[in-house]
Design an enzyme around this catalytic site. Structure first.
Site, PDB file in Angstrom:
ATOM      1  N   CYS A  81     -29.128  31.277 -33.662  1.00 28.72           N
ATOM      2  CA  CYS A  81     -30.690  32.094 -34.037  1.00 28.72           C
ATOM      3  C   CYS A  81     -30.049  33.110 -34.822  1.00 28.72           C
ATOM      4  O   CYS A  81     -29.608  32.665 -36.254  1.00 28.72           O
ATOM      5  CB  CYS A  81     -31.237  32.773 -32.744  1.00 28.72           C
ATOM      6  SG  CYS A  81     -33.039  33.026 -33.609  1.00 28.72           S
ATOM      7  N   HIS A 168     -32.598  28.088 -29.012  1.00 24.48           N
ATOM      8  CA  HIS A 168     -32.069  28.646 -28.064  1.00 24.48           C
ATOM      9  C   HIS A 168     -31.467  27.726 -27.043  1.00 24.48           C
ATOM     10  O   HIS A 168     -32.349  27.387 -26.169  1.00 24.48           O
ATOM     11  CB  HIS A 168     -32.688  29.583 -27.556  1.00 24.48           C
ATOM     12  CG  HIS A 168     -32.948  31.034 -28.183  1.00 24.48           C
ATOM     13  ND1 HIS A 168     -31.763  32.098 -28.252  1.00 24.48           N
ATOM     14  CD2 HIS A 168     -33.653  31.388 -29.151  1.00 24.48           C
ATOM     15  CE1 HIS A 168     -32.337  32.942 -29.240  1.00 24.48           C
ATOM     16  NE2 HIS A 168     -33.215  32.615 -29.825  1.00 24.48           N
ATOM     17  N   GLU A 170     -29.666  28.063 -24.412  1.00 27.54           N
ATOM     18  CA  GLU A 170     -29.473  28.734 -23.246  1.00 27.54           C
ATOM     19  C   GLU A 170     -30.499  28.666 -22.420  1.00 27.54           C
ATOM     20  O   GLU A 170     -30.370  29.035 -21.085  1.00 27.54           O
ATOM     21  CB  GLU A 170     -28.652  30.016 -23.587  1.00 27.54           C
ATOM     22  CG  GLU A 170     -29.326  31.217 -23.903  1.00 27.54           C
ATOM     23  CD  GLU A 170     -29.606  30.929 -25.571  1.00 27.54           C
ATOM     24  OE1 GLU A 170     -29.320  29.855 -26.140  1.00 27.54           O
ATOM     25  OE2 GLU A 170     -30.195  32.047 -26.273  1.00 27.54           O
TER      26      GLU A 170
END
Ligand code: XMP
Length: 511
Positions: A81, A168, A170
């Site tokens: 990001c 993202h 994660e």
């Protein structure tokens, strides 16, 4: 533990989670400040570097940046990001505000020829949360992914092993996110070793031995997971030079003081001072009913008792604490993997006691890793998987002023609840559960006699982070059994209630 991934923190909300995910892939990782000089990072000998997200925007002058040298260490870098945008900008590309802020799930189409995306499907839903985006790629980079509204959703320079992703990976919403992280770790960074808790235990023991030398260490043992694991680890590292003080304030759960004494005399025979301070605490709390006052008195009295006992032990060299990684990251003190730190201004107990040297062997571990370490060291499961328990203990589960009889009621009813939750196999799925003596008395009949006894409430919650919580849906039959046992076995109770409130608006504890 030679291979490691270093995460540069730009203040993104998911930075901790990135570290967590990398460790879940069995690669050791830790977070450092984004300003850490490239030479310091080189000295840490990372296998790869991840640049985190950030709430900042590169459209302002003072946007956080990393040392330029980070991109020429010859170490693979993955920008996530903001990390991607920063990489683009610093390497000669351009970033600007997107036409439309992209927030939520977006279908990302991947170039599966890129080593980063070889294991990905052609497209997959990924979590996006950005206002800015890369509009011009830096020299040497290729565009390797896009969404309908983000033309450059990922970029890569295979020669220099520099990659950026706008989404993202994660967060769990990105269904194939772990595959991207795995590809970065294994294929691009070449991480092959497995980071295991047994290896970590050995390293931590060696580091403690080096740091403490021939010195002595004082530890406040509470019976909680963290301090118990610290005690076990320090015992293995320095044996009898560890001195533990366990203050029993009289508000522990049934069987807990006994378990602490048993484990730390029979299995880990540390030098253990047990202080039975119940009378002393009860005296100070006489006629006190305000929750905050109760908490303050207990906190202050704990320090007073501990100070008295520590004084009897004479001057010790270090103070040990069970600080864990989320606390370290939250306090902004992110740094390397040392287990011992010298603080000039340590807060709380150590400062009261005049210690400036702290041993914090868990400061690089997440909670579940602390539990794994506890198991590796041989601590009993019930200690390692103990549910959270507040410092003031049962005293704040007994509404209003305290008496020994009231504490007895909470302790016994809580023990029954715990037994039945375990018997029903619910102890892994309900995150915290306990009983509360409500301070309400009500009329009942027992045998032929009218009673005017106490009402006990059951509080049981499911939660990830204890910041928000839902009330646990314990099956009615289990509740029926718990209720029947409490009114039958705990004298002075004739009614059992169930707390069906979420947090917020209620808190988990009642006081
Ligand atoms: P609340 O009641 O604020 O609780 O919703 C959230 C979590 O924190 C625990 N808790 C404490 N833990 N000392 C602690 O170590 C305290 O004084 C304390 N008060 C609440 C609570 O048990 C729950 O897990």
């Amino acid at each position: 533990m030679n291979q490691r991934i270093i995460i540069l923190d730009f203040g993104g909300q998911y930075t901790q989670l990135i570290a967590r995910r990398v460790r879940q892939m069995k690669v050791y990782s830790y977070v450092v400040n984004h300003k850490t000089p490239a030479e310091e990072i080189r000295a840490m000998n990372p296998s790869g570097i991840i640049l985190s997200g950030s709430p900042a925007t590169l459209r302002v002058e003072d946007a956080p940046r990393c040392d330029e040298g980070v991109f020429s260490l010859g170490v693979p870098v993955l920008g996530i990001c903001y990390g991607m945008q920063l990489m683009a900008k610093m390497l000669g590309g351009d970033v600007s505000m997107a036409d439309k802020r992209e927030y939520g799930l977006a279908d990302v189409t991947f170039d599966t020829a890129s080593p980063l995306f070889q294991d990905m499907p052609k497209s997959s839903p990924c979590w996006m949360s950005h206002t800015d985006q890369v509009v011009t790629l830096p020299k040497g980079f290729a565009n390797i992914a896009h969404t309908p509204s983000c033309p450059v959703a990922a970029m890569g320079d295979d020669d220099r092993k520099l990659y950026g992703i706008q989404f993202h990976p994660e967060v769990t919403h990105s269904v194939d996110g772990m595959r991207v992280i795995e590809a970065f770790l294994r294929r691009i960074c070449g991480c092959t070793q497995e980071w295991e808790m047994s290896g970590y235990a050995e390293t931590a023991i060696r580091q403690i031995q080096e740091a403490v030398g021939e010195g002595t260490v004082l530890l406040a043992l509470s019976g909680g997971v963290d301090s118990s694991v610290v005690a076990a680890l320090l015992y293995k590292a320095i044996g009898s030079r560890l001195h533990c003080v366990f203050v029993d304030h009289g508000f522990m759960r049934k069987g807990e003081p006994e378990m602490v004494k048993e484990v730390f005399t029979a299995h880990f025979p540390v030098s253990l001072t047990c202080v039975d301070a119940g009378e002393r605490f009860m005296e100070k709390l006489k006629n006190i009913s305000d929750p905050e006052t109760k908490r303050k008195i207990i906190g202050a009295e704990f320090i007073a008792v501990f100070r008295d006992e520590a004084a009897k032990l004479g001057k010790l060299d270090h103070f040990a604490q069970g600080t864990i990684y989320p606390d370290v990251i939250e306090s902004g003190a992110v740094e390397g993997s040392n287990v011992i730190k010298s603080h000039h201004n340590v807060g709380g107990l150590p400062k009261e006691l005049g210690f400036t040297s702290l041993v914090e062997p868990l400061r690089m571990l997440f909670k579940d890793e602390v539990r794994q370490l506890g198991l590796v060291l041989g601590l009993p499961r019930e200690m390692v998987f103990r549910q959270p328990f507040p410092g003031p203990g049962l005293a704040i589960r007994c509404i209003g002023d305290l008496t020994k009889d009231k504490i007895h009621i909470v302790r016994e009813s809580d023990a029954i609840l715990r037994e039945e939750i375990a018997a029903a196999g619910l102890d892994a799925s309900v995150n915290q559960y306990f009983t509360v003596l409500t301070g309400v008395r009500s009329v009942g009949v027992m045998g032929d006699e009218r009673t005017y006894f106490n009402a006990v409430a059951i509080r049981a919650v499911t939660t990830d982070d204890f910041m928000t919580a839902d009330w646990a849906r314990i099956p009615y039959d289990t509740l029926a059994l718990i209720s029947r046992r409490i009114v039958n076995e705990v004298s002075g109770v004739n009614r059992v209630l169930l707390d069906v409130t979420t947090k917020p608006p209620a808190s988990i504890e009642w006081e």
